[in-house]
Write a protein that holds these residues in place. Structure first.
Motif, PDB file in Angstrom:
ATOM      1  N   TYR A 238       1.042  -1.140   0.023  1.00 47.35           N
ATOM      2  CA  TYR A 238      -0.017  -0.055   0.165  1.00 47.35           C
ATOM      3  C   TYR A 238       0.891   1.217   0.121  1.00 47.35           C
ATOM      4  CZ  TYR A 238       0.689  -0.065   5.181  1.00 47.35           C
ATOM      5  OH  TYR A 238       1.219  -0.211   6.475  1.00 47.35           O
ATOM      6  N   PHE A 271      -7.557   2.462   6.077  1.00 47.83           N
ATOM      7  CA  PHE A 271      -7.476   2.001   4.801  1.00 47.83           C
ATOM      8  C   PHE A 271      -8.499   1.855   4.068  1.00 47.83           C
ATOM      9  CE2 PHE A 271      -4.042  -0.397   7.018  1.00 47.83           C
ATOM     10  CZ  PHE A 271      -2.937  -0.215   6.239  1.00 47.83           C
ATOM     11  N   GLN A 273      -9.415   0.989  -0.887  1.00 47.30           N
ATOM     12  CA  GLN A 273      -9.000   0.573  -1.941  1.00 47.30           C
ATOM     13  C   GLN A 273      -9.500   1.464  -3.017  1.00 47.30           C
ATOM     14  OE1 GLN A 273      -9.827  -3.644  -2.087  1.00 47.30           O
ATOM     15  NE2 GLN A 273      -7.824  -4.031  -1.114  1.00 47.30           N
ATOM     16  N   LYS A 279      -4.069  -0.450  -2.665  1.00 44.71           N
ATOM     17  CA  LYS A 279      -4.592  -0.314  -1.317  1.00 44.71           C
ATOM     18  C   LYS A 279      -3.716   1.372  -0.944  1.00 44.71           C
ATOM     19  CE  LYS A 279      -5.094  -2.665   3.324  1.00 44.71           C
ATOM     20  NZ  LYS A 279      -4.791  -3.898   3.509  1.00 44.71           N
TER      21      LYS A 279
END
Length: 286
Positions: A238, A271, A273, A279
């Protein structure tokens, strides 16, 4: 478009999955110029200021290294050095290590391109002053892929010796492979509030906060509808978008919730997406 994202938004630490932690950590120290902030048998945090991680390498079991331009995910992350002198020192060190070094004068910046041992793309670059940036009739920033004045860059640092990345080095931007540009634009522009700074034909977008030439690049050079990488693929785990304060972070989180996009809390931040399953960790600076 939604309300613009805070103009002081920036890109923070990038987290990579690797197959060979020792090899990758050595490469990023000896070749790129990071310093180790912390390390154990599964993770190495790398820094330029001795206080904050800028690149984090995490070893994963049964990792596979994929060919480049094969899936969604990382195209390159871009390390912004403070001065042209710093870029000169970097290019000398890259040449010393016998690496293939790509290069481009983008008008707004001068950039070097390499790949790490696991096929992750890396850009090392320096910006030109903002008052030298120019714009077309549509208000988009003018960028190019002209050749750098190579010998002049090599000679820039004179007799100075390379000693790694300078303390003022930051993560300037990140460039991603995506599956669909329209869906990507809707997410980053219409929901998060980044501004389109430039298009490249119908294959790439460049987005920013606060009028920077770009904090985010997105392309479909791995193919429209490109698949996600498997979970055990080396590459991007990420990347971090840094909001300047908690109010700016909460505004972004609210826009995601209104759009019915799932956000997941963590100890570090939140978090989310993008539509290609890249991510993102959303954090506040203070």
């Amino acid at each position: 478009m939604t309300h613009p994202i805070h103009p002081q938004t920036s890109i923070g630490a990038v987290y990579l999955k690797v197959s060979d932690l020792e090899r990758s950590a050595q490469f990023y120290q000896d070749v790129v110029g990071f310093r180790v902030l912390s390390e154990n048998e599964l993770k190495v945090e790398l820094t330029t200021d001795g206080r904050n991680p800028l690149l984090v390498l995490e070893k994963i079991p049964n990792a596979v290294v994929l060919p480049r331009k094969n899936t969604t995910g990382l195209y390159h992350f871009a390390i912004l050095v403070p001065t042209r002198n710093d870029l000169s020192l970097s290019v000398r060190n890259l040449i010393k290590h016998n690496l293939h070094v790509g290069q481009a004068d983008h008008l707004v910046s001068e950039a070097l391109y390499i790949a790490d041992p696991e096929n992750n793309g890396i850009e090392i670059y320096v910006d030109r002053p903002r008052n030298e940036w120019t714009y077309n009739e549509n208000g988009e920033i003018k960028m190019a892929v002209d050749p750098i004045e190579w010998q002049g860059l090599i000679d820039e640092a004179g007799d100075a010796e390379w000693s790694g990345l300078a303390e003022g080095t930051v993560m300037g931007h990140i460039h991603l492979h995506v599956a669909d540009l329209k869906a990507t634009e809707q997410f980053y522009v219409d929901i998060l509030g980044f501004k389109i700074m430039a298009h490249m034909a119908n294959s790439a977008l460049f987005l920013s906060a606060g009028g920077y030439h770009h904090h985010l690049g997105m392309n479909v050079w791995a193919g429209v509808g490109a698949p996600q990488p498997p979970d055990n693929a080396a590459g991007l785990r990420y990347y971090t978008i840094v909001l300047p304060d908690k109010a700016a972070l909460e505004e972004v989180l609210n826009k995601l919730r209104i759009a019915d996009i799932s956000v997941e809390p963590s100890d570090e931040g939140w978090f989310v997406q993008d539509p290609s399953k890249n991510k993102i960790l959303l954090v506040s600076q203070v």
